[in-house]
Design an enzyme around this catalytic site. Structure first.
Site, mmCIF file in Angstrom:
data_model
loop_
_atom_site.group_PDB
_atom_site.id
_atom_site.type_symbol
_atom_site.label_atom_id
_atom_site.label_comp_id
_atom_site.label_asym_id
_atom_site.label_seq_id
_atom_site.Cartn_x
_atom_site.Cartn_y
_atom_site.Cartn_z
ATOM 1 N N LYS A 1 104.965 115.011 71.639
ATOM 2 C CA LYS A 1 106.142 114.811 72.703
ATOM 3 C C LYS A 1 107.033 115.948 72.488
ATOM 4 O O LYS A 1 107.994 116.574 73.214
ATOM 5 C CB LYS A 1 106.569 113.397 72.542
ATOM 6 C CG LYS A 1 105.701 112.489 73.071
ATOM 7 C CD LYS A 1 106.106 110.914 72.753
ATOM 8 C CE LYS A 1 105.059 109.841 73.271
ATOM 9 N NZ LYS A 1 105.387 108.572 72.678
ATOM 10 N N ASP B 1 101.608 111.990 67.658
ATOM 11 C CA ASP B 1 102.100 111.506 68.845
ATOM 12 C C ASP B 1 103.407 112.006 69.077
ATOM 13 O O ASP B 1 103.965 112.766 70.300
ATOM 14 C CB ASP B 1 102.089 110.038 69.087
ATOM 15 C CG ASP B 1 102.485 109.470 70.422
ATOM 16 O OD1 ASP B 1 101.963 109.675 71.321
ATOM 17 O OD2 ASP B 1 103.527 108.687 70.235
#
Lengths: 365, 365
Positions: free
Chosen positions: A227, A223
């Site tokens: 980003k 995750d």
């Protein structure tokens, strides 16, 4: 006569989508879009004549929808491109296939707004296809994705403003995962009041719903890597994807092949010692351990993993599950521009989407 | 055929205006505005036929301008309203009279962008006149003023996004003055490495150019009060002005009537004891003293002055002359959304103006 109103389709009425509906319903009349399509899993509601669906009734209408076959993204793109005004599709899923359809929407003049990271952190080919579809479709077709990093925090807009006004971003660094933030703020707080071993903190976070159902989906660092991929590309680095740079997974190698989340959690305590050692080493240097993402623009490198950070610094003093993003730029010099706050949760993520939607409508009307 | 290009007038070519010119010159061709008017003090350059002036030559052209009589704001508004496309006036002064002409510009369809705080923090009548001129002039007439609080930091845009998406802002609190930030970060650092009395720190800051030529213009707190007035009004409080709520001046009462800045600086050491006492009292509570602005939305109160803040908190750990703004809202809960970084300086202030200009052009074209 073409209407001035903007037509809106929302794909996905889960955590984010459900919070989006009341926010859209509350927009002032002069910018309120006409909701003409909503879908969830395998059902959808379409307003064939483009008359608006009440956002507050969307969930109920979906539940009672008789047709259980959804429009294909291709059909949806065509439907929206024929609306009597400019159209926007909001993708509130985390679906890869829908992300891959953005170039199609854009090529038909339909703007895209989404918190879905997939399109911006997946293959470089998809990223490039989106950029060229955007160029070809002219200035009244937009793609906004503020909520892909830090939810409603002004992260994407800030980095875009810095670049557009001619600043040189040299480094972007921070804590990009609410889950990782919570785990490390609890495991190694600045004031040495830590209680419990690493595995017990992960277990408590799982019970409280602060992690994904399978905590490995947080602990693998992907995750955060996604980003960082998005931010790296926005500053101009040609990053091939979230697996093209070093990402430190907190899943012990020995537990990578473990079948269930439960079995993983049972075995995790066996690896508490190595995390404890890391923490103690940091303490000896007057530091604390945090899970940090780093986009080093000058060196052209991206890196995600454990880091020992100064106790007095902004990253160390984070609280709860807050995110913190530091933008180091030529103009801002040695002290970065910092944005901090909740970086996850349906309501603040929906807020980022709604803010994007307002900006899009202001440009499209 | 009306041109698609946006026409730009810049009033004031001092610190901010001078940095604005290269930023505007570097904008991509498709959004670059046509500069048709520049002024500084009592000279101006006007492009009578609306053909663009090169931003890089603006300063030189101004220096050699033969006409030393500037257009009145009223004449400028008329000139811009007759441009062959949408027009924007950028006010880079801190002039009250120019601020009072914003309703006139807006009523003629000319958008306004400015770092000048006067219009938004002056009389409530002017604020209301601006709002009603804006309403009457339709959605293609805009007023943006990001740089009035925190220079290029995303402060105004963030508070507007929070409100527009339906969040409830309960409190805005922070350090809004780069000068005050520098003075107190030096006077009472968290790590107890303070050196020197209050008056000597003020003197050093003055020498280094960190204060206004007369430090009393910083120490009276009015700059912070103006910024708090702007934020308070944006969240809906009907604040009559920066002198309508408690503002703690750091100019000792006995020195209020002192004539020159030099005399003030000579006498300031006589009052070091009271500042020292405040600092020591804070230390006894494990706190440090800071100059804080506070907009308590729920109580409907604004307050500016000295405050003892927790050493572990974000305000205490500020560095250099950074600003820090905490937005407490219903959605963000107990941990605020925080924006931090340099809040003063020509280049970052110009950046906020340029970012506003880009957004305006995107909507106007």
């Amino acid at each position: 006569m073409a209407s001035n109103r903007v037509y809106l389709a929302v794909i996905g009425l889960g955590g984010v989508g459900a919070h989006l509906m009341p926010q859209v319903a509350a927009l002032p009349a002069e910018i309120r879009p006409a909701l003409v399509f909503v879908s969830r899993s395998r059902s959808n509601v379409v307003s064939d004549d483009y008359s608006p669906i009440e956002p507050s009734q969307a969930a109920e209408l979906l539940a009672s929808a008789t047709s259980k076959s959804t429009l294909s993204t291709s059909d949806l793109a065509t439907f929206l491109s024929r609306a009597p005004g400019r159209a926007v599709v909001v993708d509130c899923t985390s679906n890869q296939q829908i992300a891959e359809s953005y170039p199609l929407f854009l090529s038909k003049g339909v703007s895209v707004i989404t918190p879905n990271k997939k399109a911006f952190s997946g293959s470089l080919e998809l990223w490039n296809n989106i950029q060229s579809a955007l160029k070809q479709s002219g200035k009244r077709t937009l793609i906004y994705h503020e909520s892909t990093v830090g939810a409603g925090l002004p992260v994407i807009s800030t980095i875009k403003d810095l670049i557009a006004t001619g600043d040189q971003v040299t480094k972007v660094e921070g804590v990009f995962s609410g889950t990782m933030s919570f785990l490390f703020n609890t495991f190694a707080p600045v004031d040495d009041t830590a209680e419990g071993k690493w595995s017990s903190i992960v277990a408590k976070a799982k019970e409280a719903g602060y992690t994904e159902p399978d905590p490995r989906d947080d602990l693998n660092g992907m995750d955060v890597a996604r980003k960082c991929t998005i931010l790296a590309r926005l500053v101009g680095l040609q990053v091939a994807g979230p697996d093209s740079f070093p990402v430190e997974s907190l899943i012990p190698k020995e537990l990578e092949s473990v079948g269930s989340a439960n079995e993983f959690m049972e075995k995790l305590p066996q690896f508490d010692d190595s995390m404890e050692e890391y923490k103690v080493n940091a303490e000896k240097q007057g530091k604390v351990v945090r899970y940090v993402g780093n986009v080093d623009v000058l060196a052209g490198k991206v890196n995600v993993g454990l880091q020992m950070v100064e106790k007095g610094g902004p990253i160390a003093s984070l609280k709860g599950s807050d995110n913190l993003i530091c933008f180091y730029t030529k103009r801002y010099g040695s002290n970065p521009l910092v944005v901090q706050g909740a970086g996850a949760g349906g309501e603040v993520t929906a807020m980022g989407v709604t803010a994007d939607l307002i900006k899009a409508i202001e440009r499209l009307q």
